[in-house]
Scaffold this motif. Structure first.
Motif, mmCIF file in Angstrom:
data_model
loop_
_atom_site.group_PDB
_atom_site.id
_atom_site.type_symbol
_atom_site.label_atom_id
_atom_site.label_comp_id
_atom_site.label_asym_id
_atom_site.label_seq_id
_atom_site.Cartn_x
_atom_site.Cartn_y
_atom_site.Cartn_z
ATOM 1 N N UNK A 208 0.812 -1.229 0.000
ATOM 2 C CA UNK A 208 0.000 0.000 0.000
ATOM 3 C C UNK A 208 0.845 1.278 0.000
ATOM 4 N N UNK A 209 2.154 1.163 0.204
ATOM 5 C CA UNK A 209 3.024 2.334 0.077
ATOM 6 C C UNK A 209 3.295 2.655 -1.393
ATOM 7 N N UNK A 210 3.087 1.690 -2.283
ATOM 8 C CA UNK A 210 3.362 1.896 -3.705
ATOM 9 C C UNK A 210 2.170 2.580 -4.377
ATOM 10 N N UNK A 211 2.422 3.127 -5.562
ATOM 11 C CA UNK A 211 1.368 3.858 -6.281
ATOM 12 C C UNK A 211 0.632 2.963 -7.262
ATOM 13 N N UNK A 212 1.208 1.813 -7.510
ATOM 14 C CA UNK A 212 0.600 0.890 -8.475
ATOM 15 C C UNK A 212 0.859 -0.512 -7.965
ATOM 16 N N UNK A 213 -0.152 -1.384 -8.055
ATOM 17 C CA UNK A 213 0.013 -2.752 -7.572
ATOM 18 C C UNK A 213 -0.261 -3.725 -8.721
ATOM 19 N N UNK A 214 0.758 -4.512 -9.054
ATOM 20 C CA UNK A 214 0.648 -5.517 -10.108
ATOM 21 C C UNK A 214 0.600 -6.875 -9.420
ATOM 22 N N UNK A 215 -0.453 -7.634 -9.665
ATOM 23 C CA UNK A 215 -0.584 -8.960 -9.055
ATOM 24 C C UNK A 215 -0.360 -10.047 -10.092
ATOM 25 N N UNK A 216 0.493 -11.009 -9.728
ATOM 26 C CA UNK A 216 0.792 -12.110 -10.639
ATOM 27 C C UNK A 216 0.154 -13.398 -10.148
ATOM 28 N N UNK A 217 -0.130 -14.291 -11.076
ATOM 29 C CA UNK A 217 -0.599 -15.628 -10.743
ATOM 30 C C UNK A 217 -0.204 -16.573 -11.875
ATOM 31 N N UNK A 218 0.417 -17.679 -11.523
ATOM 32 C CA UNK A 218 0.783 -18.701 -12.521
ATOM 33 C C UNK A 218 1.507 -18.133 -13.740
ATOM 34 N N UNK A 219 2.451 -17.236 -13.507
ATOM 35 C CA UNK A 219 3.267 -16.742 -14.613
ATOM 36 C C UNK A 219 2.587 -15.721 -15.498
ATOM 37 N N UNK A 220 1.445 -15.191 -15.030
ATOM 38 C CA UNK A 220 0.717 -14.158 -15.780
ATOM 39 C C UNK A 220 0.412 -12.987 -14.857
ATOM 40 N N UNK A 221 0.187 -11.810 -15.463
ATOM 41 C CA UNK A 221 -0.283 -10.676 -14.665
ATOM 42 C C UNK A 221 -1.785 -10.861 -14.483
ATOM 43 N N UNK A 222 -2.189 -10.977 -13.227
ATOM 44 C CA UNK A 222 -3.607 -11.215 -12.944
ATOM 45 C C UNK A 222 -4.370 -9.885 -12.934
ATOM 46 N N UNK A 223 -3.793 -8.884 -12.293
ATOM 47 C CA UNK A 223 -4.347 -7.536 -12.412
ATOM 48 C C UNK A 223 -3.296 -6.481 -12.086
ATOM 49 N N UNK A 224 -3.624 -5.266 -12.465
ATOM 50 C CA UNK A 224 -2.655 -4.172 -12.462
ATOM 51 C C UNK A 224 -3.449 -2.894 -12.216
ATOM 52 N N UNK A 225 -3.378 -2.390 -10.973
ATOM 53 C CA UNK A 225 -4.202 -1.241 -10.605
ATOM 54 C C UNK A 225 -3.381 -0.111 -10.012
ATOM 55 N N UNK A 226 -3.850 1.112 -10.235
ATOM 56 C CA UNK A 226 -3.318 2.246 -9.481
ATOM 57 C C UNK A 226 -3.791 2.077 -8.040
ATOM 58 N N UNK A 227 -2.913 2.358 -7.098
ATOM 59 C CA UNK A 227 -3.271 2.246 -5.688
ATOM 60 C C UNK A 227 -3.862 3.576 -5.217
ATOM 61 N N UNK A 228 -5.152 3.549 -4.942
ATOM 62 C CA UNK A 228 -5.829 4.791 -4.556
ATOM 63 C C UNK A 228 -5.813 4.978 -3.040
ATOM 64 N N UNK A 229 -5.199 4.017 -2.360
ATOM 65 C CA UNK A 229 -5.217 4.035 -0.896
ATOM 66 C C UNK A 229 -3.792 4.084 -0.343
ATOM 67 N N UNK A 230 -2.985 4.993 -0.919
ATOM 68 C CA UNK A 230 -1.555 5.039 -0.562
ATOM 69 C C UNK A 230 -1.365 5.340 0.927
ATOM 70 N N UNK A 231 -0.541 4.513 1.568
ATOM 71 C CA UNK A 231 -0.221 4.720 2.983
ATOM 72 C C UNK A 231 1.106 5.458 3.051
#
Ligand SMILES: Nc1ncnc2c1ncn2[C@@H]1O[C@H](COP(=O)(O)OP(=O)(O)OP(=O)(O)O)[C@@H](O)[C@H]1O
Ligand SMILES: [Mg+2]
Length: 243
Positions: A208-231
């Motif tokens: 949550x300190x980052x501005x963008x969160x990329x989530x991976x699963x099984x060797x693929x990008x599962x989702x890629x979002x701007x973090x609107x809740x920056x801590x």
């Protein structure tokens, strides 16, 4: 503006005997200068494999990787080493410091490969340590420093060459909560100075300190979002470690 990082259909497979492991199946991603990205995903999803490719420690089995305008996908080991020295700063979970060397010598190390004179190396390493709040620990060896201080030395080393990206694979993985927050505060400062950071973490509150969160699963990008809740880390500058 041209992106700092462009990945097009990156794959990485490992062949062990008759078994083929597709650690990365197809990853396409662009990252601009100045972004602060957290890479998340379950164990085995391909995060470290991707970081190794991003850091030019490894090359993909397929696809294209353009870093700062340079196509690095098909480079030889020597060419990759050159790109690593000039473009990339690494921070690892286990700090990876030389145990017999002082903080100053650890931080100055990348400058040896860059051909900088000894005097200039020491001067720049000292400044880099001061920038992470360790100006009064320069002659300490790693075992004479706390975990958080060791990681600060690693961050100072990563920054010494003014790299275009900082890659951090679980930088807080070996640190307690308080020290992790302190290191994330340091990452925020570095980001605020215009650096591009890509950080792997298992912990949601670290991501949550980052501005963008990329989530991976099984060797693929599962989702890629701007973090609107920056801590943001609540602090007043970097604490100095006074004697
Ligand atoms: N050198 C290697 N040889 C063979 N298989 C490998 C190698 N490195 C990684 N793998 C496999 O590739 C897949 C992705 O591994 P990777 O280390 O990238 O995962 P990760 O997302 O970083 O996991 P973790 O969160 O546990 O660090 C795993 O299935 C792993 O077993
Ligand atoms: Mg990993």
């Amino acid at each position: 503006m041209e992106p700092l990082i462009t990945l097009k259909d990156i794959g990485r497979k490992y062949v062990i005997g008759t078994e083929v492991i597709h650690a990365l199946k197809s990853v396409s991603l662009t990252i601009n200068k100045g972004e602060f990205v957290a890479l998340m995903g379950p164990s085995g999803s391909g995060k470290s494999t991707l970081m190794n490719i991003l850091g030019c420690l490894d090359t993909p089995s397929k696809g294209e990787y353009i870093l700062n305008g340079i196509n690095v996908s098909h480079m030889t080991d020597n060419e990759l080493a050159e790109v690593r020295n000039t473009e990339i700063g690494f921070v690892f979970q286990t700090f990876n410091l030389l145990p017999r060397n002082t903080a100053l010598d650890n931080v100055a190390l990348p400058l040896i490969y860059a051909g900088v004179s000894k005097e200039k190396r020491q001067e720049r390493a000292k400044t880099s340590l001061e920038n992470v709040g360790l100006g009064n620990r320069i002659t300490h060896k790693p075992n004479e420093l706390s975990g958080g201080q060791r990681q600060r030395v690693a961050v100072a080393r990563a920054l010494i060459n003014n790299p275009s990206i900082i890659l951090a694979d679980e930088p807080t993985g070996n640190l307690d909560t308080k020290t992790s927050i302190e290191i994330m505060g340091l990452m925020e400062d570095i980001h605020a100075k215009g650096n591009t950071i890509i950080l792997v973490t298992h912990e949601e509150d670290i991501a949550l300190h980052a501005h963008r969160i990329v989530r991976m699963r099984d060797g693929l990008v599962e989702n890629d979002f701007a973090n609107t809740n920056i801590q943001r880390v609540q602090r007043q500058g970097i604490p100095e470690f006074k004697d």
